[in-house]
Design an enzyme around this catalytic site. Structure first.
Site, PDB file in Angstrom:
ATOM      1  N   SER A 579     -13.030  -9.691   8.687  1.00  0.00           N
ATOM      2  CA  SER A 579     -12.920  -8.650   7.682  1.00  0.00           C
ATOM      3  C   SER A 579     -14.055  -7.644   7.886  1.00  0.00           C
ATOM      4  O   SER A 579     -14.154  -7.048   8.953  1.00  0.00           O
ATOM      5  CB  SER A 579     -12.947  -9.267   6.278  1.00  0.00           C
ATOM      6  OG  SER A 579     -12.569  -8.333   5.308  1.00  0.00           O
ATOM      7  N   HIS A 694      -4.815 -12.102   4.235  1.00  0.00           N
ATOM      8  CA  HIS A 694      -6.147 -11.763   4.735  1.00  0.00           C
ATOM      9  C   HIS A 694      -6.902 -12.984   5.237  1.00  0.00           C
ATOM     10  O   HIS A 694      -7.850 -12.871   6.010  1.00  0.00           O
ATOM     11  CB  HIS A 694      -6.935 -11.058   3.633  1.00  0.00           C
ATOM     12  CG  HIS A 694      -8.174 -10.387   4.131  1.00  0.00           C
ATOM     13  ND1 HIS A 694      -8.183  -9.576   5.247  1.00  0.00           N
ATOM     14  CD2 HIS A 694      -9.459 -10.404   3.681  1.00  0.00           C
ATOM     15  CE1 HIS A 694      -9.409  -9.120   5.455  1.00  0.00           C
ATOM     16  NE2 HIS A 694     -10.199  -9.623   4.524  1.00  0.00           N
TER      17      HIS A 694
END
Length: 720
Positions: A579, A694
């Site tokens: 991320s 994610h």
């Protein structure tokens, strides 16, 4: 939970412990000045077609690259043993079931080889104390998915107390942030026919009462912020269509999100709304007498409510009431007195150069403080059982390592025997998790659960060291040595970092890392670079926007220190992050490729010219700046990985991973970076899971496969 807290939690959920370009792929750093950026036309991005997430052509491209990576990495002799080892850890029966309390039950989501998507289940505290508790299944996610032909992933539930019978259960297709929400009865264990139901969206909802919901969702054009979160909050009555719900609060399109919280504490019932202005600031409004009344605090002061009290935590130094309170201080005040204009505070925590407040928890009469001291956890508490004379003390808790606690206090229950109880987790790099049942006001605690060792740590050791960054800042990092390792420069070493959004990285036990890396002779390093929260808001703010480069300089300094100390060498040094940590990987290897021989770049931001235009990216401009602003872009383009790949440099063979279902950080980042590097003649590996959101994986089978690919790659690149 407040909107900002929810968004920060979403960032923290990626700990493997969380955005995009229209400039030409040929643009090199230093060729366009800030004054020119605003007026020069932007050449088309030849790889922008890869941003079409489910397009036939992009998915064919993904399949081709997945197969190419599989062909090499799955053929490695380590792959299948690693996958089996990792799956064994992920499915181990002695895992501590994380629980949340609702009324008389402790709820848990359990995933294993028979229940890949999980059982939402519950038990009592008396049962939970047992070595083999009796669990009652509330909802079987695998059975539900099979019956409905959907790849459902459980996204939690909002339940109405104090009975907690009525819940809005959130279900995600494949693990994306977007979810459908359906009303569920925890007694009959059935979805309620004709009950509340929301279509797929990044919704936010809260119960007002049994027949009323506050809802923020995609109501159509104009109802979402630029970040894709709810801008409008409506009040929805049972038995009426969603289209008839009445608007009660609105934010602005440029906000991150709008949200609502209902506090049902007996004697202190209140409703307040919030505009998250950016990732770190907000405006709050109470609903009083049918009117909205603004809470008069600065936008950068975080607020929380506890019965008659308000707790405040400034992110910047705050001058108020004739005093100045440092950023990261925790204050408490009487809410009604504050609303009358009084500005009298009691300081519950004040940071120092080495101490910061990670979080606080509330019981019926205590404020529990989770403190980070030189990156290790300590616990303190304030006793407010006598509000006029609150008492402070340090709690004797395991040290050094990481402590995580969760209060068992249910503010909606007028009588509650667990009102001053909490559960406390302790772990460090080499010590398996232990869960204690604790009581506020006492150092005594009972072991509820403890894990068996997942790997043999005999002869291993952990130490904290410090590197010196480019500007002279001391940057702490941990080194975990495998058995028998010496500083001879030949150790396969994995350096992990994040460095953003005030997320702190602390010592933690990982059976998977122990088996796949430490137990096979690898050194593991955890870097506590600026941009994180290890030393409070100032440590974070030192490396955002115009100063974001400091995160990368800190990480590079740790790498150089490892090499100088002969813990490893560039041939044997690899890095990993996801991320924002994926951006860290991209910026680091494009700036200093000679330092590394392996890079695992997970669900990354890489195209920083367009990150704010893709999915939730607009919400992160408080961290990185606005690429549409010429001054900001002149800074961002210096480190944007997609814009700094060079044909003339030699890079390690990078492994990029992402997920088609990631609707937070767009998979186009990784796709386009791979396309860019490939066209310039650089070899890379690529894996895009079609599910997982994610986090990169939706169940333990997928997690084990992904991690086995990553570790196989690392051993290929870094092994002796």
């Amino acid at each position: 939970m407040k909107t900002l807290d929810l968004l920060r939690l979403k960032r923290r959920q990626l700990t493997t412990l969380g955005a995009a370009v229209s400039l030409a792929a040929a643009l090199l750093p230093g060729t366009l000045h800030a004054a020119d950026a605003a007026s020069a036309p932007e050449p088309a991005d030849p790889h922008q077609w890869l941003e079409e997430v489910l397009g036939e052509k992009p998915l064919a491209w993904v399949k081709e690259r997945n197969e190419a990576s599989f062909k090499v990495l799955k053929a490695r002799p380590e792959f299948e043993p690693l996958r089996q080892d990792l799956l064994g850890v992920l499915n181990a029966r002695d895992r501590i079931p994380g629980v949340s309390r609702m009324g008389g039950f402790l709820y848990n989501l359990w995933q294993d080889e028979q229940h890949k998507r999980g059982l939402w289940r519950r038990t009592t505290l008396a049962e939970y104390r047992k070595a083999e508790p009796a669990w009652e299944t509330v909802l079987d996610l695998d059975a539900l998915g099979a019956a409905e032909g959907e790849s459902w992933v459980f996204h939690g539930a909002q339940c109405l107390g104090p009975s907690y019978r009525r819940c809005m259960v959130n279900l995600s297709r494949g693990g994306s942030d977007a979810q459908v929400s359906r009303e569920f009865d925890t007694v009959s264990k059935q979805f309620i026919k004709g009950g509340f139901e929301l279509p797929e969206a990044k919704s936010q909802l809260t119960w007002l009462d049994e027949n009323t919901l506050f809802v923020g969702t995609d109501f159509g054009p104009g109802s979402l912020t630029d970040s894709g979160y709810p801008r409008v909050i409506k009040q929805w009555k049972r038995g009426t269509p969603l289209s008839a719900a009445m608007t009660v609060f609105e934010g602005e399109a440029k906000d991150v999100a709008a949200s609502v919280v209902v506090d049902r504490t007996p004697g202190h019932h209140r409703v307040f709304f919030q505009r998250a202005l950016d990732f770190y600031s907000s405006s709050s409004f109470f609903l009083q007498g049918g009117k909205l009344v603004k809470l008069e605090i600065p936008d950068d002061v975080e607020s929380g409510f506890w019965g008659p009290w308000m707790l405040l935590k400034p992110r910047n130094d705050w001058q108020v009431g004739g005093s100045t309170y440092k950023s990261g201080t925790l204050l408490i005040t009487d809410l009604k007195a504050y609303q009358r204009g009084e500005r009298k505070f009691k300081v519950l925590f004040q940071p120092t150069a080495t101490r910061s407040l990670a979080s606080y928890n509330l019981t019926r009469s205590h404020v529990l403080l989770s403190v980070i001291d030189q990156v290790a956890s300590k616990l303190e508490e304030w006793d407010f059982s006598k509000p006029q004379a609150p008492r402070h003390r340090e709690v004797k808790a395991p040290f050094p390592g990481a402590l995580h606690l969760a209060s068992l206090y249910d503010s909606e229950l007028p009588r509650d025997e667990l009102a001053d109880r909490y559960v406390l987790y302790y772990t460090d790099f080499l010590t398996p998790d232990t869960l204690f049942l604790s009581r506020a006001g006492s150092d005594e605690r009972q072991v509820l659960k403890s894990r068996q060792a997942q790997f043999d740590a005999t002869g291993m050791r952990a130490e904290q060291r410090f590197a010196t960054s480019k500007d002279g800042t001391r940057v702490p990092y941990f080194v975990i040595w495998p058995k028998g390792a010496t500083a001879d420069g030949s150790n396969p070493t994995l350096l992990y970092g994040y460095g953003g959004f005030e997320v702190s990285l602390q010592p933690g036990y990982s059976g998977g890392r122990g088996r796949a890396w430490l137990g096979r002779g690898g050194v593991y390093v955890l870097a506590n670079i600026r941009g994180g929260g290890e030393f409070g808001p100032a440590w974070h703010q030192a490396a955002i926007k115009a100063n974001k480069q400091r995160s990368y300089e800190d990480f590079i300094a740790v790498a150089e220190d490892l090499i100088a100390a002969k813990i490893t060498s560039p041939r044997h040094l690899g890095i990993m992050g996801g991320s924002n940590g994926g951006l860290l990987m991209g910026a680091t290897f494009t700036q200093r490729p000679e330092l590394f021989n392996a890079v695992v770049c997970q669900v990354p931001l890489l195209d920083m010219r367009r990150f704010h235009k893709l999915l939730a990216g607009a919400s992160w401009m408080a961290e990185y700046g606005n690429p549409d602003d010429a001054k900001d872009w002149d800074v961002i383009r210096q480190y944007s990985p997609y814009h700094n790949v060079s044909k003339d440099k030699t890079y390690p063979k990078v492994f990029f991973t992402t997920s088609t279902r990631d609707d937070r950080v767009h998979p186009g980042h990784a796709r386009k970076m791979v396309a860019r590097m490939t066209e310039l003649g650089h070899e890379v590996y690529y894996y895009e899971n079609t599910e997982g959101g994610h986090g990169g994986a939706a169940d333990n089978e997928q997690r084990a496969t992904l991690q086995a690919l990553e570790y196989s790659y690392l051993w290929q690149q870094l092994g002796r």
